[in-house]
Each structure stands twice: as C-alpha cells, then as structure tokens.
Design a protein around this motif. Sequence first.
Motif, short mmCIF file in Angstrom:
data_model
loop_
_atom_site.label_atom_id
_atom_site.label_comp_id
_atom_site.label_asym_id
_atom_site.label_seq_id
_atom_site.Cartn_x
_atom_site.Cartn_y
_atom_site.Cartn_z
N SER A 112 -1.19 7.98 -6.32
CA SER A 112 -0.88 6.55 -6.29
C SER A 112 -1.70 5.81 -7.34
O SER A 112 -2.72 6.34 -7.83
N SER A 163 1.75 -0.93 -4.21
CA SER A 163 1.85 -0.03 -3.07
C SER A 163 0.78 1.05 -3.12
O SER A 163 0.48 1.60 -4.18
N LYS A 201 3.24 4.49 -2.84
CA LYS A 201 4.20 4.77 -3.90
C LYS A 201 3.56 5.67 -4.96
O LYS A 201 2.44 5.43 -5.41
N LYS A 202 4.26 6.70 -5.34
CA LYS A 202 3.74 7.64 -6.33
C LYS A 202 3.88 7.09 -7.74
O LYS A 202 4.82 6.34 -8.04
#
Length: 396
Positions: free
Chosen positions: A278, A302, A305-306
């Motif tokens: 992340s 986020s 979220k990657k």
Amino acid sequence: MNSKVYDVLIIGGGAAGLMAASVCAKRGKTTLLLEGNKAFGKKILISGGGRCNFTNLFATHENYQSENQHFFKSALKRYSPYDFLDLVEKYKIEYVEKKAGQLFCKQSARSIVEMLVSECEKSGSELVLNTKVLSVGKLDDLFQVQTASEEFQARNLIVATGGLPIAQIGGNDFGLGLAREFKLATTEVDPALVPFKLKDSLLKKTSALSGVSLPVRIFNERISFDEDLLFTHKGLSGPAILQISLYWNVGESVTIDFLPTENSDDLISYKKSHPKRSIDTFLKSRLPKKFVEYWCQRECLSLVKKLADYSNDELIASIEALKNFSVNPAASEGYRKAEVMRGGVSTDEISSKTMEAKSVKGLYFIGEVVDVTGQLGGFNFQWAWASAHAAGQSII
C-alpha cells in the motif's frame, strides 16, 4: 552630575555592548558601559539551549537580511568568525561544531559572558549593572546620559540595546526611540526566527501531530531552506520555520516539501518492485508514522488499496501534494518567542564602515538595533561582534 567626561559611553551590556566596550578600552579610550539588568549578557546565557551558538564559520553577507543588502559586508569582512574564535581559544573555552559551521560552547554559555566581561575589565572598561538609562541628550559635543541616580557625559555614545524580543530579559524599543529622538529613520520591525501559529481550521487537524519532527524543504519565492520542522500545539516550529520566518510577511504563504530527497519517480519504481504493497507502506519507510496516518486521512488515501491499483498519474499527484504543501500561517508567535527582531535603525542613516550616524557625530548603533538580521545558526552573534568591532575601532 558625574564630573568625569568619558571618551565612550555604551548603553547595553549584551553581546554587542560588551564587545564594543572591550575594543574601545583596549585602544585607550575611557569607557563606561551601562546595563539595566542584574547580569550581563542575558541573551547570550539563554541562547542555544544555554550553550550559545556564538558564531558560524561559514558566515557571509548572504546570511543576512536588510533593506540594504550591501551594508553589512564591510564590518563582516573586517571581523570574521575566525577572529572571534581566536578569542574563544585564547580563553581555552571548549566548543563543538554542529550543523554547517555552527559553533556552540561545549559546557555553558556563561563562559562567553565571562570571557567578554574579563576582556572589558582587563582593558579598563567601567561596567555598571542595574542602571537603566532614562534619557539621552546632546549639548555641544557631549552626550548627556541620564539614569535614575546620576547623569553621565561622553564624547561618543554607542547604542547596543538590542531589540524587542523576550521582554522578560530586557527586550525593548529604547534604541529605536533614541534613534528617532535624534531624527534618524527606522524601518518597520517584526519578530523573526520565530514559530508560526496556524489557523484554527488547520490546527484542529494537525494538533495530534504535536511533537512530531521531520526534515523538510521549506521555501517561498525568495528563498529555500533544508531543515527540520516541528509540529506544535500552536502550529509549526523547528529550524525550518524559524529560518523562513525571516523572509515571511503576514498574509503570505510558504510551501513545504515533506519529501525533499524523493520524487514521484521513486514511488513509481517502488510500485514496480512492490505492486502488492500500500502507499502508506512506502511513506512510513520515509516519514514518521503519525504524520503518514495524518496525511493518508487528509488525502483520503486507502490503507488497503494496492499500489498496482493506482495509475501512475494518481501516484504522481499524491507525491506532488506532499512536495508542495502550501501553508498560510495565521501569525507568528510574536516577540515573546522570537529570537531576534527584523528591521531597526535604517542603514541609510549609518556609515557601514564605522556604525556612526551620518547626521549625528559621535552617535553609533550596533548589533540587533540596526536593520541587519541574520539567519538562524550563529549569524546574529557574528553581526554583534563585527558591528561592535567596527564601531570600537573607529572612535577617535
């Protein structure tokens, strides 16, 4: 009235005043110094955390701010940091060099005060404490200096009264008022080398960061500094803020780069190597955890979220936001927290070679009371030594 007529009377027993007294007396001038406090060099004693950043080995004219950017060149050239260091070493005062040429006492700032007082006494200067000057006049060729107990006379008067910062140790506008009484112009004055207060709307969001420190690049249209920034319960402080405050006016914004050694390409490369991580993982390896948590919440980033799920443009925008954070401070913390005063007696009124007022023979202004202000890092003490030396050497 004291019947003795002194060659030189100095008002103010701080850095500049003590230096001037020793220089004058060494040249055989009968010298009297009057200090209103109970002790000499109070600002020296509290500076540098009690260890006094007494000069900077790399001091040049570029480290100073004034309406006349050429005024201070002459005095600084004739009395260098190494000249003062020779005096320090003569007294076997131990010192340490910290960042970028900043010299501090290894033990206590008191050793600098004791050194200056010793230089004055050995050369025959009269030093008087607890004596506030009430008024100054000039009759024919003599200055009349009135205190609560008596009046003194002198052929030359050196004003080394400092400025407005830190009223609790004697900071005041006496020197500015005296200049105006003699019809000399003064520039607008402001607190400098001072923390910023943030507007309530931003402070509510940053208050949880109080105590967090990190290296930044801070800049405006005029100058840039790479220093540490500190979040406080009132706003922003640390060397970065103190430095930029010298070049800041109320209402202006400053820009902060929280990743001065990184750019968007670094994050793109990190994404290629670690696509499943992340963005906060990348940031936490470079910034304090508390700050990253604040920033991710602020920017709605986020934590799950990657990186692979972000477009390169999105990642570039995230880094650019970190590198160009604009702040419009509500105000500075004022003279109570300021290390120096910006502005003072106009340099148009004073000879750059002698520090003597052009229109008043025998009247000199030195140190902080003059419109010459140095950056953080020992530069203001060096101006005190250099301007005092220039005045002391020129008195006839």
